[in-house]
Design a protein around this motif. Structure first.
Motif, PDB file in Angstrom:
ATOM      1  N   CYS A 174      42.365  65.464  42.802  1.00 47.02           N
ATOM      2  CA  CYS A 174      42.898  65.670  44.149  1.00 47.02           C
ATOM      3  C   CYS A 174      41.881  66.127  45.105  1.00 47.02           C
ATOM      4  CB  CYS A 174      44.007  66.795  44.099  1.00 47.02           C
ATOM      5  SG  CYS A 174      44.587  67.535  45.731  1.00 47.02           S
ATOM      6  N   PHE A 227      42.148  67.498  47.861  1.00 47.41           N
ATOM      7  CA  PHE A 227      42.521  68.684  48.607  1.00 47.41           C
ATOM      8  C   PHE A 227      42.295  69.855  47.584  1.00 47.41           C
ATOM      9  CE2 PHE A 227      45.205  65.293  50.242  1.00 47.41           C
ATOM     10  CZ  PHE A 227      45.044  65.439  51.514  1.00 47.41           C
ATOM     11  N   PRO A 246      50.234  67.656  39.441  1.00 49.98           N
ATOM     12  CA  PRO A 246      51.497  68.048  40.388  1.00 49.98           C
ATOM     13  C   PRO A 246      52.167  66.750  40.201  1.00 49.98           C
ATOM     14  CG  PRO A 246      49.574  67.231  41.594  1.00 49.98           C
ATOM     15  CD  PRO A 246      49.064  67.319  40.283  1.00 49.98           C
ATOM     16  N   PHE A 247      51.997  65.608  39.618  1.00 53.06           N
ATOM     17  CA  PHE A 247      53.021  64.570  39.504  1.00 53.06           C
ATOM     18  C   PHE A 247      53.831  64.555  38.244  1.00 53.06           C
ATOM     19  CE2 PHE A 247      49.153  63.227  41.619  1.00 53.06           C
ATOM     20  CZ  PHE A 247      49.599  62.955  42.821  1.00 53.06           C
ATOM     21  N   LYS A 307      58.167  69.346  37.828  1.00 52.14           N
ATOM     22  CA  LYS A 307      56.917  69.892  38.307  1.00 52.14           C
ATOM     23  C   LYS A 307      56.878  71.144  37.223  1.00 52.14           C
ATOM     24  CE  LYS A 307      56.242  67.980  42.922  1.00 52.14           C
ATOM     25  NZ  LYS A 307      54.997  67.480  43.001  1.00 52.14           N
ATOM     26  N   GLY A 322      55.357  71.818  45.689  1.00 52.97           N
ATOM     27  CA  GLY A 322      54.806  71.706  44.407  1.00 52.97           C
ATOM     28  C   GLY A 322      53.613  70.830  44.109  1.00 52.97           C
ATOM     29  N   THR A 323      52.549  71.046  45.569  1.00 50.58           N
ATOM     30  CA  THR A 323      51.499  70.508  45.571  1.00 50.58           C
ATOM     31  C   THR A 323      50.546  71.296  45.117  1.00 50.58           C
ATOM     32  OG1 THR A 323      51.449  71.055  47.815  1.00 50.58           O
ATOM     33  CG2 THR A 323      52.448  69.028  47.601  1.00 50.58           C
ATOM     34  N   VAL A 324      49.188  70.724  44.824  1.00 55.38           N
ATOM     35  CA  VAL A 324      48.029  71.280  44.607  1.00 55.38           C
ATOM     36  C   VAL A 324      47.228  71.134  45.705  1.00 55.38           C
ATOM     37  CG1 VAL A 324      47.835  71.517  41.831  1.00 55.38           C
ATOM     38  CG2 VAL A 324      47.047  69.245  43.203  1.00 55.38           C
ATOM     39  N   PRO A 325      46.268  71.751  46.204  1.00 58.59           N
ATOM     40  CA  PRO A 325      45.914  73.234  45.333  1.00 58.59           C
ATOM     41  C   PRO A 325      46.762  74.180  45.790  1.00 58.59           C
ATOM     42  CG  PRO A 325      44.455  72.887  47.397  1.00 58.59           C
ATOM     43  CD  PRO A 325      45.204  71.634  47.249  1.00 58.59           C
ATOM     44  N   GLU A 360      48.092  74.841  50.294  1.00 59.72           N
ATOM     45  CA  GLU A 360      47.758  74.299  51.373  1.00 59.72           C
ATOM     46  C   GLU A 360      46.198  74.631  51.416  1.00 59.72           C
ATOM     47  OE1 GLU A 360      48.843  71.809  53.698  1.00 59.72           O
ATOM     48  OE2 GLU A 360      50.537  71.641  52.483  1.00 59.72           O
ATOM     49  N   SER A 361      45.418  73.551  51.263  1.00 58.12           N
ATOM     50  CA  SER A 361      44.061  73.774  51.064  1.00 58.12           C
ATOM     51  C   SER A 361      43.417  74.343  52.549  1.00 58.12           C
ATOM     52  CB  SER A 361      43.431  72.304  51.130  1.00 58.12           C
ATOM     53  OG  SER A 361      43.651  71.500  51.844  1.00 58.12           O
ATOM     54  N   GLY A 404      49.443  60.696  45.692  1.00 56.25           N
ATOM     55  CA  GLY A 404      49.366  62.013  46.511  1.00 56.25           C
ATOM     56  C   GLY A 404      49.251  61.912  47.995  1.00 56.25           C
ATOM     57  N   ALA A 450      52.478  62.910  49.561  1.00 51.69           N
ATOM     58  CA  ALA A 450      52.494  64.307  49.734  1.00 51.69           C
ATOM     59  C   ALA A 450      51.826  65.043  50.863  1.00 51.69           C
ATOM     60  CB  ALA A 450      52.363  64.785  48.321  1.00 51.69           C
ATOM     61  N   GLN A 451      50.679  64.555  51.180  1.00 51.31           N
ATOM     62  CA  GLN A 451      50.222  65.177  52.114  1.00 51.31           C
ATOM     63  C   GLN A 451      50.393  64.959  53.530  1.00 51.31           C
ATOM     64  OE1 GLN A 451      47.426  64.860  54.443  1.00 51.31           O
ATOM     65  NE2 GLN A 451      47.321  62.625  54.403  1.00 51.31           N
ATOM     66  N   GLY A 474      47.203  66.508  56.167  1.00 55.04           N
ATOM     67  CA  GLY A 474      45.989  67.246  55.448  1.00 55.04           C
ATOM     68  C   GLY A 474      46.486  68.508  54.884  1.00 55.04           C
TER      69      GLY A 474
HETATM   70  N1  LIG Z   1      48.445  69.454  52.689  1.00 60.10           N
HETATM   71  C1  LIG Z   1      48.060  69.431  51.298  1.00 60.10           C
HETATM   72  C2  LIG Z   1      48.028  68.104  50.634  1.00 60.10           C
HETATM   73  C3  LIG Z   1      48.019  68.437  49.067  1.00 60.10           C
HETATM   74  C4  LIG Z   1      48.349  67.329  48.268  1.00 60.10           C
HETATM   75  O1  LIG Z   1      48.801  66.308  48.806  1.00 60.10           O
HETATM   76  N2  LIG Z   1      48.273  67.155  47.155  1.00 60.10           N
HETATM   77  C5  LIG Z   1      48.504  66.140  46.272  1.00 60.10           C
HETATM   78  C6  LIG Z   1      47.699  65.801  44.975  1.00 60.10           C
HETATM   79  S1  LIG Z   1      46.234  65.094  45.916  1.00 60.10           S
HETATM   80  C7  LIG Z   1      49.979  66.588  45.593  1.00 60.10           C
HETATM   81  O2  LIG Z   1      49.928  67.647  44.877  1.00 60.10           O
HETATM   82  N3  LIG Z   1      51.039  65.684  45.399  1.00 60.10           N
HETATM   83  C8  LIG Z   1      52.274  66.109  44.538  1.00 60.10           C
HETATM   84  C9  LIG Z   1      53.193  65.275  44.935  1.00 60.10           C
HETATM   85  O3  LIG Z   1      53.219  64.154  45.426  1.00 60.10           O
HETATM   86  O4  LIG Z   1      54.372  65.669  44.464  1.00 60.10           O
HETATM   87  C10 LIG Z   1      46.778  70.440  51.223  1.00 60.10           C
HETATM   88  O5  LIG Z   1      46.001  70.122  52.168  1.00 60.10           O
HETATM   89  O6  LIG Z   1      46.715  71.216  50.300  1.00 60.10           O
END
Ligand SMILES: N[C@@H](CCC(=O)N[C@@H](CS)C(=O)NCC(=O)O)C(=O)O
Length: 518
Positions: A306, A308, A330-331, A335, A346-349, A360-361, A511, A514-515, A518
């Motif tokens: 990832c 981020f 995170p996938f 989760k 449920g997103t990383v980081p 949120e990065s 990913g 999910a973002q 950003g």
């Molecule tokens: N806006 C978030 C974006 C984070 C993001 O998109 N992470 C992806 C991995 S690259 C994720 O965790 N996706 C999980 C999902 O799609 O459920 C940030 O900046 O931390």
């Protein structure tokens, strides 16, 4: 947010003075010839078997294609220098003009070695090699070529070699085009050649002082006939092509296009390869992940794939803070509970500092900056800091979506549009950056660099092989910045081995959904 061509919506990063514009284009000598290759030279090794025969003081290449013309084992056109690995410049400037010039050959074209190595592989589809002559006491090698649309000479037998790659042969009439060319490679004088041997004046003038230093010059010209003795003065003018360049391009792709296609195929194969379950960091990133696996008050929940997550990972490494790296997928469905506890979406980081969770990065990076002032990643000057935040916003709202748009574009036309947009954004950012760099603010890495770095790393590792993203122009401000990123020890400590990125590209695309901003 709208950006003018000069990026002037933003103050220069010093907050007081503006910067002169960095060069993103190769230097041009003014005569249409680049002084430096434009996009990084791509070198590859190809075996070039040659069968050589002694023939009355000359050595003659004898490889023969199944259409009667000689070739190396990989089907590459051969020149006098055929044992050397060529340098391919995929997108050199003035390419169309050079191709047309080497197609028309209205007059003898004299080229420096760089020019020849740059442009000839873009036009070698037009000609098929016939013979090469080397002279014992001369420091030049001549090779003779037919227009590929000449047709096959009568009675050319099909190859009976069972190991020879069978290609689809298209029947072509005979003597469609009579163009024959001669390419002469003038090398540095050999021990046996006299230094004042009869070189044409045009060649000597290009050599200049270079000849003494091993430089080479090439001449390309149309001729009437082949062989050591040309039919000079026979009153027959060398023929010009009876067809256009497009026709030649239809018949066969040039070496560079074939190489690019082969690269894309390889990368696509790698991209669709079965992905190992539960991705783990590899390379230096794996070493760092292991080193940071011990229990600590500050935990980073991240995925090695990832971009981020990598932002936060780089900042933690750069700041030298004690932290625990927790590889988290995170996938996974459902989760992981520990992820949902720290990251509601449920997103990383995500991080947990003591019992306090944060995700949120961008937010995490600002937090780390607040709790650690030993290694600063934001400038202290409030205006400069605000300026950096504007550029971070630009990265997140313009560049990151543009990166994913290139990744998502499978059709060539869409790819071109997406690449152009991202290139425009890069230019915009570089125009705002410190003129000398290497980083955005100068010699110290800051949060602007960190926000974009994971995407820069993926440009060469993913976008370049599968989407034709061009490497930086040598010596440009962008190249300087990319080099600084690639060699920064804290960044390198978070980078996995190259193939991991292209092999897991499907997850990167996932990913993207999910973002949000950003
Ligand atoms: N806006 C978030 C974006 C984070 C993001 O998109 N992470 C992806 C991995 S690259 C994720 O965790 N996706 C999980 C999902 O799609 O459920 C940030 O900046 O931390």
């Amino acid at each position: 947010m709208a950006f003018g061509d000069t990026g002037s919506n933003f103050q220069a990063i010093s907050g007081t003075e503006s910067h002169s514009l960095p060069q993103l284009r190769p230097k041009d000598t003014g005569d249409g010839v680049p002084t430096t290759p434009p996009f990084g030279q791509i070198r590859y090794d190809s075996p070039r078997d040659q069968v050589v025969r002694q023939d009355e003081g000359e050595e003659v290449d004898q490889g023969v294609q199944d259409d009667g013309s000689p070739t190396g084992v990989d089907g590459q056109a051969q020149t006098g220098a055929s044992t050397k690995s060529p340098s391919y410049v995929v997108d050199p400037p003035h390419l169309a003009e050079w191709r047309q010039r080497l197609f028309d050959l209205e007059e003898m074209v004299v080229m420096t070695n760089t020019e020849f190595e740059t442009y000839f592989p873009h036009i070698d589809n037009v000609y098929s090699h016939r013979s090469t002559q080397r002279y014992k006491r001369k420091s030049f090698v001549s090779s003779y070529w037919d227009c590929r649309l000449k047709g096959r000479p009568p009675g050319t037998p099909k190859s009976t070699d069972p190991n020879k790659k069978k290609r689809k042969r298209q029947g072509r009439g005979l003597d469609l085009c009579d163009v024959k060319i001669k390419i002469v490679e003038y090398g540095a004088p050999s021990a046996t050649a006299s230094s004042t041997e009869d070189l044409p004046e045009e060649v000597l003038s290009v050599f200049g002082g270079d000849r003494e230093h091993g430089g080479k010059v090439w001449t390309v010209q149309r001729v009437c006939g082949f062989g050591p003795v040309e039919r000079k003065g026979a009153g027959i003018a060398p023929a010009s092509h009876k067809h256009g360049l497009e026709k030649s391009d239809e018949i066969k792709k040039n070496s560079v296009l074939r190489w690019v296609a082969a690269q894309g195929k390889e990368a696509r194969k790698a991209a669709t390869a079965v992905r190992p379950v539960g991705c783990r960091a590899t390379g230096l990133a794996a070493v760092t992940a292991r080193k940071r696996s011990r229990e600590a008050g500050l935990k980073l929940y991240a995925s090695c794939l990832c971009p981020f997550s990598q932002r936060v990972w780089i900042a933690l490494e750069a700041k030298g803070l004690a932290y625990q790296y927790c590889e988290t997928d995170p996938f996974k469905t459902p989760k992981p509970t520990h992820l949902l506890e720290v990251s509601p979406r449920g997103t990383v980081p995500a991080i947990k500092h003591g019992e306090w969770p944060c995700s949120e990065s961008g937010v995490i990076l600002e937090y780390l900056e607040e709790i650690d002032s030993k290694v600063r990643l934001h400038p202290t000057n409030p205006r400069l800091k605000a300026n950096c935040r504007l550029w971070i916003d630009f990265i997140n709202s313009e560049m990151v979506p543009a990166f994913y748009a290139v990744l998502a574009a499978t059709e060539e036309a869409a790819q071109n549009v997406a690449i152009e947009k991202l290139q425009g954004d890069v230019t915009c950012l570089m125009l705002a950056a410190d003129e000398r760099g290497p980083y955005f603010l100068g010699d110290q890495m800051c949060l602007v660099d960190i926000h974009l770095t994971p995407f820069v790393l993926r440009m060469s590792r993913i976008l370049q092989p599968i989407r034709g993203w061009p490497p930086p122009v040598p010596e440009s401000r962008w190249q300087i910045w990319v080099d600084a990123i690639e060699s920064n020890v804290h960044i390198r400590n978070t980078v996995s081995a190259e193939r991991l990125y292209v092999e897991t590209v499907d997850l990167l695309v996932k990913g993207r959904d999910a973002q949000v901003g950003g």
